[in-house]
Design a protein around this motif. Structure first.
Motif, mmCIF file in Angstrom:
data_model
loop_
_atom_site.group_PDB
_atom_site.id
_atom_site.type_symbol
_atom_site.label_atom_id
_atom_site.label_comp_id
_atom_site.label_asym_id
_atom_site.label_seq_id
_atom_site.Cartn_x
_atom_site.Cartn_y
_atom_site.Cartn_z
ATOM 1 N N TYR A 152 0.814 -1.218 0.000
ATOM 2 C CA TYR A 152 0.000 0.000 0.000
ATOM 3 C C TYR A 152 0.843 1.261 0.000
ATOM 4 N N ASP A 182 -4.110 0.242 -2.117
ATOM 5 C CA ASP A 182 -3.404 -1.005 -1.848
ATOM 6 C C ASP A 182 -3.718 -2.026 -2.918
ATOM 7 N N ASN A 230 -10.105 -0.676 6.383
ATOM 8 C CA ASN A 230 -8.863 -0.826 7.136
ATOM 9 C C ASN A 230 -9.063 -1.395 8.534
ATOM 10 N N LYS A 267 -5.235 -7.291 8.118
ATOM 11 C CA LYS A 267 -4.412 -7.525 6.937
ATOM 12 C C LYS A 267 -2.970 -7.179 7.276
ATOM 13 N N ARG A 269 0.196 -5.208 5.993
ATOM 14 C CA ARG A 269 0.459 -4.110 5.061
ATOM 15 C C ARG A 269 1.963 -3.985 4.827
ATOM 16 N N ASN A 328 7.072 2.793 4.967
ATOM 17 C CA ASN A 328 5.887 2.476 5.758
ATOM 18 C C ASN A 328 6.034 2.902 7.214
#
Length: 108
Positions: free
Chosen positions: A6, A19, A46, A50, A52, A57
């Motif tokens: 993402y 994403d 969100n 999940k 990511r 990040n």
């Protein structure tokens, strides 16, 4: 568990979250702009668990997403312009330090 790559972009009048599911290639794009406000859909999406993965990040995308998620109840009461101003201001203030604040951890 779903794994996505993402990216978040933020400008004074525009916010995007994109994403891509690494297994299916499915893309999810959420925008906050005067012409479109996907805040509610982005928050609900969100909240689903999940993994990511993102470039920068730790120092940008995760902290920005955390700001959005943690301030959702406040943002619901604001206009799109006010949401964008608030997000952009917070990110610019936090960037003056070497990185945005985040409660995320680094896994080596």
């Amino acid at each position: 568990m779903k794994t996505v790559v993402y990216d978040i972009e933020i400008f004074p009048n525009f916010f995007s979250y994109l994403d891509v599911d690494i297994e299916t290639g499915e893309e999810k794009l959420f925008i906050i702009h005067e012409s479109r406000n996907d805040l509610d859909a982005m928050i609900h999406y969100n909240c689903l668990p999940k993994i990511r993965i993102g470039f920068n990040n730790l120092y940008f995308d995760a902290p920005v997403l955390e700001i959005v998620m943690n301030n959702y109840s406040l943002f619901q009461k604001l206009t799109t312009e006010q949401i964008l101003n608030s997000l952009y201001s917070q990110v610019q203030l936090d960037r003056k330090s070497t990185r945005l604040n985040s409660s995320h951890i680094t896994i080596s």
